[in-house]
Design a protein around this motif. Structure first.
Motif, PDB file in Angstrom:
ATOM      1  N   LYS A  34      14.116 -51.168  83.555  1.00 31.93           N
ATOM      2  CA  LYS A  34      13.866 -51.999  84.758  1.00 31.93           C
ATOM      3  C   LYS A  34      13.090 -53.545  84.467  1.00 31.93           C
ATOM      4  O   LYS A  34      13.236 -54.354  85.123  1.00 31.93           O
ATOM      5  CB  LYS A  34      13.193 -51.275  85.762  1.00 31.93           C
ATOM      6  CG  LYS A  34      13.734 -50.121  86.172  1.00 31.93           C
ATOM      7  CD  LYS A  34      12.993 -49.467  87.414  1.00 31.93           C
ATOM      8  CE  LYS A  34      13.874 -48.237  88.063  1.00 31.93           C
ATOM      9  NZ  LYS A  34      12.952 -47.408  89.179  1.00 31.93           N
ATOM     10  N   ILE A  35      12.378 -53.350  83.446  1.00 30.92           N
ATOM     11  CA  ILE A  35      11.630 -54.413  83.222  1.00 30.92           C
ATOM     12  C   ILE A  35      11.769 -55.015  81.737  1.00 30.92           C
ATOM     13  O   ILE A  35      11.297 -56.046  81.419  1.00 30.92           O
ATOM     14  CB  ILE A  35      10.065 -54.125  83.084  1.00 30.92           C
ATOM     15  CG1 ILE A  35       9.636 -53.119  81.862  1.00 30.92           C
ATOM     16  CG2 ILE A  35       9.361 -53.719  84.216  1.00 30.92           C
ATOM     17  CD1 ILE A  35       8.301 -53.091  81.639  1.00 30.92           C
ATOM     18  N   SER A  36      12.990 -54.661  81.308  1.00 32.65           N
ATOM     19  CA  SER A  36      13.317 -55.231  79.899  1.00 32.65           C
ATOM     20  C   SER A  36      13.615 -56.874  79.937  1.00 32.65           C
ATOM     21  O   SER A  36      13.420 -57.389  78.849  1.00 32.65           O
ATOM     22  CB  SER A  36      14.606 -54.613  79.341  1.00 32.65           C
ATOM     23  OG  SER A  36      15.552 -54.564  80.034  1.00 32.65           O
ATOM     24  N   ASP A  37      14.029 -57.350  80.966  1.00 33.01           N
ATOM     25  CA  ASP A  37      14.325 -58.818  81.095  1.00 33.01           C
ATOM     26  C   ASP A  37      12.833 -59.569  81.100  1.00 33.01           C
ATOM     27  O   ASP A  37      13.002 -60.551  80.797  1.00 33.01           O
ATOM     28  CB  ASP A  37      15.065 -59.079  82.363  1.00 33.01           C
ATOM     29  CG  ASP A  37      14.848 -58.529  83.583  1.00 33.01           C
ATOM     30  OD1 ASP A  37      13.868 -57.476  83.518  1.00 33.01           O
ATOM     31  OD2 ASP A  37      14.829 -59.420  84.640  1.00 33.01           O
ATOM     32  N   LEU A  38      12.147 -59.093  81.613  1.00 32.62           N
ATOM     33  CA  LEU A  38      10.714 -59.474  81.678  1.00 32.62           C
ATOM     34  C   LEU A  38      10.118 -59.459  80.296  1.00 32.62           C
ATOM     35  O   LEU A  38       9.461 -60.626  79.950  1.00 32.62           O
ATOM     36  CB  LEU A  38       9.865 -58.983  82.572  1.00 32.62           C
ATOM     37  CG  LEU A  38      10.270 -58.927  84.173  1.00 32.62           C
ATOM     38  CD1 LEU A  38       9.300 -58.121  85.146  1.00 32.62           C
ATOM     39  CD2 LEU A  38      10.171 -60.379  84.811  1.00 32.62           C
ATOM     40  N   VAL A  39       9.847 -58.360  79.610  1.00 33.39           N
ATOM     41  CA  VAL A  39       9.408 -58.085  78.552  1.00 33.39           C
ATOM     42  C   VAL A  39      10.641 -57.599  77.198  1.00 33.39           C
ATOM     43  O   VAL A  39      10.673 -56.380  77.565  1.00 33.39           O
ATOM     44  CB  VAL A  39       8.279 -56.990  78.695  1.00 33.39           C
ATOM     45  CG1 VAL A  39       7.220 -57.439  77.220  1.00 33.39           C
ATOM     46  CG2 VAL A  39       7.434 -57.505  79.820  1.00 33.39           C
ATOM     47  N   PRO A  40      11.118 -58.819  76.692  1.00 30.55           N
ATOM     48  CA  PRO A  40      12.271 -58.052  75.978  1.00 30.55           C
ATOM     49  C   PRO A  40      11.619 -57.189  74.547  1.00 30.55           C
ATOM     50  O   PRO A  40      12.264 -56.607  74.091  1.00 30.55           O
ATOM     51  CB  PRO A  40      12.769 -59.457  75.389  1.00 30.55           C
ATOM     52  CG  PRO A  40      12.160 -60.522  75.696  1.00 30.55           C
ATOM     53  CD  PRO A  40      11.210 -59.927  76.704  1.00 30.55           C
ATOM     54  N   ASN A  41      10.364 -57.767  74.267  1.00 25.56           N
ATOM     55  CA  ASN A  41       9.752 -56.998  73.083  1.00 25.56           C
ATOM     56  C   ASN A  41       8.799 -55.901  73.463  1.00 25.56           C
ATOM     57  O   ASN A  41       8.182 -55.318  72.682  1.00 25.56           O
ATOM     58  CB  ASN A  41       8.828 -57.935  72.250  1.00 25.56           C
ATOM     59  CG  ASN A  41       9.738 -59.118  71.831  1.00 25.56           C
ATOM     60  OD1 ASN A  41      10.615 -58.864  71.645  1.00 25.56           O
ATOM     61  ND2 ASN A  41       8.760 -60.339  71.594  1.00 25.56           N
ATOM     62  N   ALA A  42       8.913 -55.216  74.778  1.00 25.74           N
ATOM     63  CA  ALA A  42       8.138 -53.849  74.951  1.00 25.74           C
ATOM     64  C   ALA A  42       8.797 -52.796  74.424  1.00 25.74           C
ATOM     65  O   ALA A  42       9.859 -52.779  74.129  1.00 25.74           O
ATOM     66  CB  ALA A  42       8.176 -53.840  76.695  1.00 25.74           C
ATOM     67  N   GLN A  43       7.742 -51.918  74.036  1.00 22.47           N
ATOM     68  CA  GLN A  43       8.051 -50.750  73.261  1.00 22.47           C
ATOM     69  C   GLN A  43       7.582 -49.483  73.752  1.00 22.47           C
ATOM     70  O   GLN A  43       6.423 -49.722  74.786  1.00 22.47           O
ATOM     71  CB  GLN A  43       7.840 -50.795  71.803  1.00 22.47           C
ATOM     72  CG  GLN A  43       6.411 -51.077  71.517  1.00 22.47           C
ATOM     73  CD  GLN A  43       6.429 -51.643  70.037  1.00 22.47           C
ATOM     74  OE1 GLN A  43       7.244 -51.071  69.135  1.00 22.47           O
ATOM     75  NE2 GLN A  43       5.206 -52.062  69.604  1.00 22.47           N
ATOM     76  N   ILE A  44       7.991 -48.165  73.725  1.00 19.38           N
ATOM     77  CA  ILE A  44       7.340 -47.096  74.141  1.00 19.38           C
ATOM     78  C   ILE A  44       6.467 -46.410  73.136  1.00 19.38           C
ATOM     79  O   ILE A  44       7.006 -46.405  72.087  1.00 19.38           O
ATOM     80  CB  ILE A  44       8.493 -45.999  74.666  1.00 19.38           C
ATOM     81  CG1 ILE A  44       9.428 -46.547  75.659  1.00 19.38           C
ATOM     82  CG2 ILE A  44       7.918 -44.810  74.936  1.00 19.38           C
ATOM     83  CD1 ILE A  44      10.659 -45.661  76.107  1.00 19.38           C
ATOM     84  N   VAL A  45       5.087 -46.236  73.504  1.00 19.29           N
ATOM     85  CA  VAL A  45       4.316 -45.649  72.639  1.00 19.29           C
ATOM     86  C   VAL A  45       3.772 -44.498  73.020  1.00 19.29           C
ATOM     87  O   VAL A  45       3.575 -44.201  74.184  1.00 19.29           O
ATOM     88  CB  VAL A  45       3.302 -46.723  72.530  1.00 19.29           C
ATOM     89  CG1 VAL A  45       3.575 -47.876  71.542  1.00 19.29           C
ATOM     90  CG2 VAL A  45       2.522 -46.864  73.693  1.00 19.29           C
TER      91      VAL A  45
END
Length: 170
Positions: free
Chosen positions: A149-160
């Motif tokens: 849902k938020i990948s367009d806002l934060v393309p470098n986000a990752q699951i930790v």
């Protein structure tokens, strides 16, 4: 020498072709795709086991002799009280930002909250870096759904993997 090999191959061919001969049984003519071919129909009912039908009787009601309902209820209450004291678990969060720009992280936080208002965010500061983590997810699949849902806002986000808070509101 060649004659012997030829005789051996010929006898082997005859042996294989005779092994593939159809079995004896009732034959019926087939009117399907290949006219002139016969289909073997076997009667296997002689091999099936035969059972007599059971008599219908009404079974008597059996009352349990050892009632453990009270013991089970006490045990379940004990487990429930222990579970109420658990506040943290191993789970997953989304690392949305890791950097030193305070204004950038605050703007990103506002836009993420507006996009997914039901997910809690965690902003931490360890000098000189800000970290913005999103959500408390028990499985990686749950985290991936929010990340989509938020990948367009934060393309470098990752699951930790992280220690998550357990919601006791339910």
């Amino acid at each position: 020498m060649n004659n012997r090999i030829l005789n051996l191959l010929l006898s082997l061919l005859i042996l294989i072709s005779s092994a593939c001969a159809p079995s004896a049984g009732k034959t019926t003519t087939d009117t399907g795709k290949f006219p002139g071919k016969e289909k073997v129909a076997e009667d296997l009912s002689v091999y099936r086991p035969k059972y007599e039908a059971p008599e219908t009787t009404v079974a008597a009601r059996v009352e349990p002799t050892n009632h453990v309902n009270r013991k089970v209820a006490v045990l379940m209450d004990t487990v429930a009280s222990v579970n109420k004291n658990i506040k943290y678990a191993q789970g997953y969060r989304i690392l949305a930002y890791n950097g030193s720009q305070r204004q950038d992280v605050m703007n990103l936080r506002k836009t993420i909250i507006s996009r997914v208002p039901d997910v809690k965010d965690y902003l931490t500061y360890q000098q000189p870096n800000f970290k913005l983590k999103i959500g408390d997810f028990f499985s990686r699949m749950e985290a991936q759904q929010v990340l989509n849902k938020i990948s367009d806002l934060v393309p470098n986000a990752q699951i930790v993997q992280d220690q998550i808070n357990i919601d006791k509101s339910y």
